[in-house]
Design an enzyme around this catalytic site. Structure first.
Site, PDB file in Angstrom:
ATOM      1  N   GLU A 176       0.711  -1.537  -0.409  1.00 30.91           N
ATOM      2  CA  GLU A 176       0.132  -0.163  -0.181  1.00 30.91           C
ATOM      3  C   GLU A 176       1.156   1.379   0.246  1.00 30.91           C
ATOM      4  O   GLU A 176       1.922   1.297   0.754  1.00 30.91           O
ATOM      5  CB  GLU A 176      -1.212   0.175   0.960  1.00 30.91           C
ATOM      6  N   ASP A 180      14.018  -1.817  14.524  1.00 29.24           N
ATOM      7  CA  ASP A 180      14.823  -1.051  13.892  1.00 29.24           C
ATOM      8  C   ASP A 180      14.058   0.475  13.877  1.00 29.24           C
ATOM      9  O   ASP A 180      13.818   1.940  12.829  1.00 29.24           O
ATOM     10  CB  ASP A 180      15.268  -1.517  12.352  1.00 29.24           C
TER      11      ASP A 180
HETATM   12  P1  ADP Z   1      14.866   1.019   2.641  1.00 33.60           P
HETATM   13  O1  ADP Z   1      14.734  -0.528   2.485  1.00 33.60           O
HETATM   14  O2  ADP Z   1      15.919   1.267   1.129  1.00 33.60           O
HETATM   15  O3  ADP Z   1      15.533   1.628   3.512  1.00 33.60           O
HETATM   16  P2  ADP Z   1      12.651   2.103   3.207  1.00 33.60           P
HETATM   17  O4  ADP Z   1      11.349   1.086   3.592  1.00 33.60           O
HETATM   18  O5  ADP Z   1      12.803   3.213   4.190  1.00 33.60           O
HETATM   19  O6  ADP Z   1      13.349   2.052   2.121  1.00 33.60           O
HETATM   20  O7  ADP Z   1      12.162   3.173   1.597  1.00 33.60           O
HETATM   21  C1  ADP Z   1      11.928   4.137   1.318  1.00 33.60           C
HETATM   22  C2  ADP Z   1      11.127   5.442   1.643  1.00 33.60           C
HETATM   23  O8  ADP Z   1      10.454   5.142   0.373  1.00 33.60           O
HETATM   24  C3  ADP Z   1      11.463   5.766   3.129  1.00 33.60           C
HETATM   25  O9  ADP Z   1      11.945   6.643   3.501  1.00 33.60           O
HETATM   26  C4  ADP Z   1       9.253   6.317   2.658  1.00 33.60           C
HETATM   27  O10 ADP Z   1       9.763   7.980   2.304  1.00 33.60           O
HETATM   28  C5  ADP Z   1       9.108   6.050   1.198  1.00 33.60           C
HETATM   29  N1  ADP Z   1       8.395   4.771   1.460  1.00 33.60           N
HETATM   30  C6  ADP Z   1       8.617   3.261   2.370  1.00 33.60           C
HETATM   31  N2  ADP Z   1       7.461   2.949   2.113  1.00 33.60           N
HETATM   32  C7  ADP Z   1       6.444   3.301   2.350  1.00 33.60           C
HETATM   33  C8  ADP Z   1       4.833   3.736   1.610  1.00 33.60           C
HETATM   34  N3  ADP Z   1       4.337   2.605   1.773  1.00 33.60           N
HETATM   35  N4  ADP Z   1       4.479   4.479   0.851  1.00 33.60           N
HETATM   36  C9  ADP Z   1       5.123   5.259   0.763  1.00 33.60           C
HETATM   37  N5  ADP Z   1       5.983   5.898   0.848  1.00 33.60           N
HETATM   38  C10 ADP Z   1       6.638   4.803   1.198  1.00 33.60           C
END
Ligand code: ADP
Length: 297
Positions: free
Chosen positions: A99, A204
């Site tokens: 989502e 984390d």
């Molecule tokens: P990584 O696994 O590379 O650390 P993240 O899960 O932290 O990546 O996601 C990268 C960026 O994408 C986050 O900092 C956030 O800004 C955005 N993000 C993460 N999950 C979502 C989501 N479900 N919907 C919209 N943006 C998201």
């Protein structure tokens, strides 16, 4: 997006919705430490969030999906719903599809709701420490399994495992080893046995791993889930500068913390600093050694 990735995503959405869905790549999103992230538009008018990485560690996205699912069972904080994932065994780049959280401005009471929700999440417990599968902390494997004793778990599966990685890459010297020997033998005295059952932990939670949802509500992402002392989860929020004080006030009001938490929190931070030593190298050596010396000499 390759044709094969596109059709894998379309299959996942077909299964989830029962409808024939086509997808298009949206805008690329930055901010993550490890993976490529992008939005995906569907023919149903929805926007989804896609993370992919050709060089993903084995089962990294399965671990993320299972971690998010475990957190969502708590029904406290908002967790993005996962539609599906693919790991290394397919011809696509490994990916996870979930989502899309359209960020809004922080609502009034954001930090209070966040602290309360985090505390309530910690009231979800199991009878043992660990998790049903290994997962990742960043891109470092996080070893789980189940154990009865918290000190043994934290010594072996958390600090000990990070040390084994540091040794392999030449980031661990004999001085560090001497301090560790003392710390390890006194770990029970330092972190003891919690007087409460193992809590569901995000694992984390730093400022890059929470978001503000469209209604201004807190939403947590990218976990390294396991069941453990909730003090370990709180300590992580303080490793790179603490969250807003309203978060901690609301947390404590919901689920009080023991007065000597502060002493133990330094040991819990050591795990994350060791992980940063392993991920990013010697720039973290000073802070790791300062804590080792403090508890091991
Ligand atoms: P990584 O696994 O590379 O650390 P993240 O899960 O932290 O990546 O996601 C990268 C960026 O994408 C986050 O900092 C956030 O800004 C955005 N993000 C993460 N999950 C979502 C989501 N479900 N919907 C919209 N943006 C998201």
């Amino acid at each position: 997006m390759t044709d094969s990735l596109k059709s894998s995503i379309e299959d996942i959405l077909h299964q989830a919705t029962g409808e024939k869905v086509s997808v298009e790549l949206g805008i690329s999103l930055s901010g993550g430490c490890i993976n490529n992230a992008t939005s995906v538009k569907t023919s149903l008018g929805e926007t989804l969030f896609l993370k992919y990485n050709e060089n993903a560690e084995p089962f990294m996205f399965r671990a993320e999906a299972n971690g998010l699912e475990e957190l969502s069972k708590a029904e406290t904080l908002r967790i993005p719903r996962v539609y599906g994932y693919s790991d290394k065994d397919s011809e696509d780049a490994p990916f996870i599809l979930m989502e899309y959280i359209a960020s809004g401005p922080k609502g009034k009471g954001f930090y209070e709701a966040f602290g309360r929700g985090f505390a309530e999440m910690h009231r979800v417990t199991k009878s043992q420490y660990g998790f049903s599968e290994d997962n990742y902390i960043g891109s470092t494997p996080q070893i789980n399994g189940w154990m009865d004793n918290w000190t043994d778990f934290f010594r072996e599966k958390r600090l000990g495992y990070q040390i084994s990685l540091a040794q392999k890459s030449g980031l661990w010297d004999s001085q560090a080893d001497r301090w560790w020997e003392v710390l390890s033998s006194r770990l029970e005295e330092f972190i003891g046995t919690p007087h409460e059952p193992p809590s569901l932990l995000h694992g984390d939670l730093w400022s890059g791993n929470y978001m503000t949802g469209p209604e201004g509500e807190p939403c947590i992402i990218d976990p390294a889930v396991y069941y453990g002392s909730r003090e370990a989860d709180l300590a992580m929020t303080e490793v790179f500068g603490s969250f807003d004080s309203r978060f901690y006030d609301a947390y404590r009001e919901s689920y009080p913390i023991e007065p000597d938490y502060k002493d133990r929190s330094e040991i819990y931070k050591l795990y994350h600093l060791m992980n940063h030593l392993n991920l990013f190298g010697r720039s973290y050596e000073g802070s790791v050694k300062a804590l080792l010396k403090r508890f091991g000499s």
